[in-house]
Design an enzyme around this catalytic site. Structure first.
Site, mmCIF file in Angstrom:
data_model
loop_
_atom_site.group_PDB
_atom_site.id
_atom_site.type_symbol
_atom_site.label_atom_id
_atom_site.label_comp_id
_atom_site.label_asym_id
_atom_site.label_seq_id
_atom_site.Cartn_x
_atom_site.Cartn_y
_atom_site.Cartn_z
ATOM 1 N N ASP A 139 -21.344 18.431 -47.579
ATOM 2 C CA ASP A 139 -20.815 17.870 -46.156
ATOM 3 C C ASP A 139 -22.169 17.542 -45.193
ATOM 4 O O ASP A 139 -22.729 18.252 -45.264
ATOM 5 C CB ASP A 139 -20.277 19.051 -45.349
ATOM 6 C CG ASP A 139 -19.287 18.906 -44.474
ATOM 7 O OD1 ASP A 139 -18.390 17.581 -43.937
ATOM 8 O OD2 ASP A 139 -19.657 19.582 -43.451
ATOM 9 N N GLU B 265 -31.268 22.674 -64.294
ATOM 10 C CA GLU B 265 -31.315 23.917 -64.372
ATOM 11 C C GLU B 265 -30.387 24.075 -65.626
ATOM 12 O O GLU B 265 -29.919 24.852 -66.745
ATOM 13 C CB GLU B 265 -31.470 25.170 -64.076
ATOM 14 C CG GLU B 265 -32.887 24.660 -63.685
ATOM 15 C CD GLU B 265 -33.240 26.345 -62.652
ATOM 16 O OE1 GLU B 265 -32.351 27.078 -63.331
ATOM 17 O OE2 GLU B 265 -34.487 26.175 -61.858
#
Length: 561
Positions: free
Chosen positions: A227, A276
Site C-alpha cells: 500500500d 530467500e
C-alpha cells in the site's frame, strides 16, 4: 447468432494445483482482490471475515483465477477500513484470528490458489504501540523519531511545520497535546489523522518491517501488495510544496512526499528477503506515479515484481486513448523485464460498470449511476480487452457479476474517512465496497445471516452468483469462460507486445500469435474481417461473406488455429 460458448466445467483440483506451481506464474496471473469485510460473513455480525473468505475459496477456484489478494485484516481501530494498522502480526477480532488466517492459506494452497496480503508500510494507526508510547513519553522521546514529529511554525508553534495537505483533505499535520496538557509538536499524516506516517530514515522502522515480512512469509503467504508503495520516503527537510490545491498535482508531478528515489533501496532490501523463500513469492506495488515510466522504476529486476497500472484504469473508453496507454505501458515495462498489469476496478474507485455508464472526464469517483445498460455492455467488452493483453490482470470482487457502484448510499451510513474531511478525495469509496450478493434472497443476499455493514440495493439479488450461475449470457459465465480460454490459449497471458491490425475508427484490433482481439469502442456497429474461429464475444456477433458485424461496445476473440 450468439458467439458466446457455454462455460467449461471447472478444472479438477489436481489440475488447478499443477497450474499454480508453474514457473513465473505471476507474469500472466489473474489476481482476484477480496475486500474481506464485504466478501462473505461467516458469523452473522454483518461484517465479512476470514472464515467467510475461506468458505468461498472453491468459488474462486472455479472462477479460474490464479491468486487472491486480501485487503487488510490486521488488528486495527478501522479508522480507514483497516489501512490504519495497530498490530501487523495480529488479525483483528472482527475478521477472526491467526488460526483462521493459517487455515485460509492452507485451504487456498490445496485448491491451487495463492494468497497475497496487503502490507501498509507508509503509516500505522495512532493506536500502534510505538505511537501511543511516543505521545506518552513527550517531546524528545526516541520513539517520536520513528514518526515525523516537528515543532510548529509561528510565534507559539500554532502553524503546521509545512504546507503539505492530506490526501483525505485538510492539512497533513495534527498538533498533539503533550502529557503536561500543553499544545505541543505536530505529526505528519498524509492520510487521516489516525494514520501517522512512519519515518523511514529511522533504522528501527526498516528492521520492524523486515521482521513483519518474515512473519507472514513463514505463515505461507505468496506475496504482498504494498500500500502507498510510492510513499515511505520524504524529501530531505520536508520542504514546502508552495501550492494549496495539491491533490490536482497528484499523478502529474513528483511530490516531496511521494515517489522519492529513496524508496527503491528499501525494496531492494525487501527483495533479498523474499528471494530467500521458495515458491516464487511476489511483491506488487500500489504506486501512483506521474508516468508509467516512473512506475517501471519499481519493477526493476532487483526490486518488486509488479506494479498496478493506474494509467490504464483511468483511461476513458476510447480506442485511441486505450491504444496509447497500452503502447506506453508495454514500452515502459519491456526494458526492465517486468510484466504489464491491467486493472479496471478496485476498492478505491468507482466500479468500471458505472464509470463507463457516465460521460468521460468525470474521474475515478463518480456520484451518478449513468446508463446502466451501456455501462454493463462496455464493462463486459473492457474485460475481454483487458484479459487479451500481455501480462497480469486484476479482478475486483463482484465485477464478475457486473456489479455497479451503489451511488445512492445515505449520508448517515457512509464510512469513508475522506467523506468527512473537506477538500480531499471525493469520499465516495463506500459505493464500491457494498457487500456482494451470493443468493437471490435473504437478509443480505447470502453475504451473511445478520445483514450487511453497508446497505445493499433491492435489485442486488438479481445480480447474485445464484442468479447468474449457469446462465450462458450472464456476466459471471462470461468471466468463467474468458478465464478458461485465457488459460488454454498459449498466445494469451505472458508476453510484452501486440501486433496492431488495421481497423475502423473507434476500433482496436491486435494479433498475438494465432489469437486476435477486436474491440469496438464506438457507439455504432462496425464491420471487420473475420479472423478465424470465434472463441468468445462479449455480445452478439454476426458473420457473413467473410465479414463480422460487431455491435457497439463489444469485444470478440478469434483464433486462426
Amino acid at each position: 447468432m450468439s458467439q458466446q460458448p457455454a462455460a467449461p466445467a471447472p478444472a479438477p483440483t489436481s489440475a488447478v494445483a499443477t497450474v499454480a506451481q508453474r514457473r513465473d506464474w505471476w507474469r500472466d496471473a489473474v489476481i482476484y482482490q477480496v475486500y474481506p469485510r464485504s466478501f462473505a460473513d461467516s458469523d452473522g455480525d454483518g461484517m465479512g471475515d476470514l472464515e467467510g473468505v475461506r468458505s468461498r475459496l472453491p468459488y474462486l477456484r472455479d472462477l479460474g483465477v490464479d491468486a487472491v489478494w486480501l485487503s487488510p485484516f490486521y488488528a486495527s481501530p478501522q479508522a480507514d477500513a483497516g489501512y490504519d494498522v495497530a498490530d501487523y502480526r495480529a488479525v483483528d477480532p472482527m475478521f477472526g484470528n491467526l488460526l483462521d488466517a493459517d487455515a485460509l492459506i492452507r485451504d487456498a494452497r490445496e485448491l491451487g490458489l495463492r494468497i497475497i496480503v496487503d502490507l501498509v508500510p507508509n503509516h500505522s494507526s495512532d493506536q500502534h504501540e510505538w505511537f501511543k508510547r511516543a505521545l506518552a513519553d513527550g517531546p524528545g522521546s526516541p520513539l517520536r523519531d520513528r514518526y515525523h514529529f516537528r515543532p510548529g511554525k509561528g510565534a507559539s508553534g500554532e502553524l503546521p511545520p509545512n504546507d503539505w495537505e492530506s490526501i483525505f483533505g485538510g492539512p497533513a499535520w495534527t498538533r498533539v497535546t503533550e502529557p503536561d496538557g500543553s499544545a505541543g509538536e505536530w505529526y505528519l499524516h498524509l492520510f487521516a489523522p489516525q494514520q501517522p506516517d512512519f519515518n523511514w530514515e529511522h533504522p528501527a522502522v526498516g528492521d520492524e518491517f523486515r521482521s513483519i515480512l518474515r512473519f507472514w512469509l513463514d505463515m505461507g503467504v505468496d506475496g504482498f501488495r504494498i500500500d502507498v508503495a510510492h510513499g515511505l520516503v520524504k524529501a530531505a527537510g520536508l520542504p514546502d510544496l508552495g501550492s494549496h490545491e495539491q491533490l490536482k498535482l497528484l499523478g502529474n508531478d513528483v511530490m516531496p512526499f511521494f515517489d522519492q528515489d529513496g524508496v527503491h533501496e528499501i525494496y531492494r532490501q525487501w527483495r533479498l528477503i523474499l528471494d530467500e523463500y521458495s515458491g516464487e513469492r511476489i511483491f506488487v506495488a500500489e504506486a501512483w506515479t506521474p508516468t508509467v515510466e516512473r512506475t517501471a522504476n519499481y519493477v526493476r529486476p532487483d526490486e518488486l515484481h509488479q506494479a498496478f497500472n493506474f494509467q490504464y484504469l483511468s483511461t476513458a473508453w476510447d480506442a485511441k486513448e486505450l491504444r496509447e496507454v497500452v503502447d506506453r505501458t508495454l514500452d515502459a515495462m519491456r526494458p526492465v523485464g517486468a510484466p504489464a498489469t491491467w486493472v479496471l476496478s478496485n476498492h478505491d474507485v468507482t466500479r468500471h460498470a458505472t464509470r463507463f455508464a457516465n460521460p468521460p472526464g468525470l474521474g475515478t469517483q463518480i456520484r451518478t449511476a449513468g446508463d446502466r445498460a451501456l455501462g454493463l455492455r462496455r464493462a463486459r467488452a473492457a474485460t475481454l480487452l483487458m484479459l487479451a493483453l500481455p501480462g497480469s490482470a486484476y479482478v475486483y470482487q463482484g465485477e464478475e457479476l457486473g456489479l455497479p457502484d451503489v451511488v445512492d448510499l445515505p449520508d448517515e451510513v457512509r464510512q469513508d474517512p475522506a467523506y468527512f474531511r473537506g477538500a480531499g478525495q471525493d469520499g465516495f469509496r463506500d459505493g464500491c465496497r457494498v457487500p456482494i450478493p451470493w443468493t437471490r434472497e435473504g437478509s443480505s443476499y447470502g453475504f451473511g445471516a445478520g445483514g450487511s455493514w453497508l446497505p445493499q440495493p433491492p435489485h442486488w439479488g438479481e445480480l447474485s452468483v445464484e442468479a447468474q450461475d449457469g446462465v450462458p449470457d450472464s456476466t459471471l459465465e462470461l468471466y468463467r469462460t474468458a478465464l478458461a480460454v485465457r488459460r488454454a490459449q498459449p498466445d494469451l497471458g505472458a508476453g510484452d507486445s501486440v501486433e496492431w491490425l488495421k481497423a475502423p475508427e473507434g476500433v482496436l484490433a491486435f494479433r498475438r500469435g494465432e489469437f486476435v482481439c477486436v474491440t469496438n469502442t464506438s457507439g455504432e456497429s462496425v464491420r471487420t474481417p473475420v479472423h478465424g474461429r470465434v472463441l468468445l464475444a462479449s455480445g452478439e456477433v454476426a458473420e457473413a461473406d467473410g465479414e463480422a458485424k460487431l455491435p457497439a461496445d463489444t469485444t470478440v476473440w478469434w483464433t486462426t488455429a
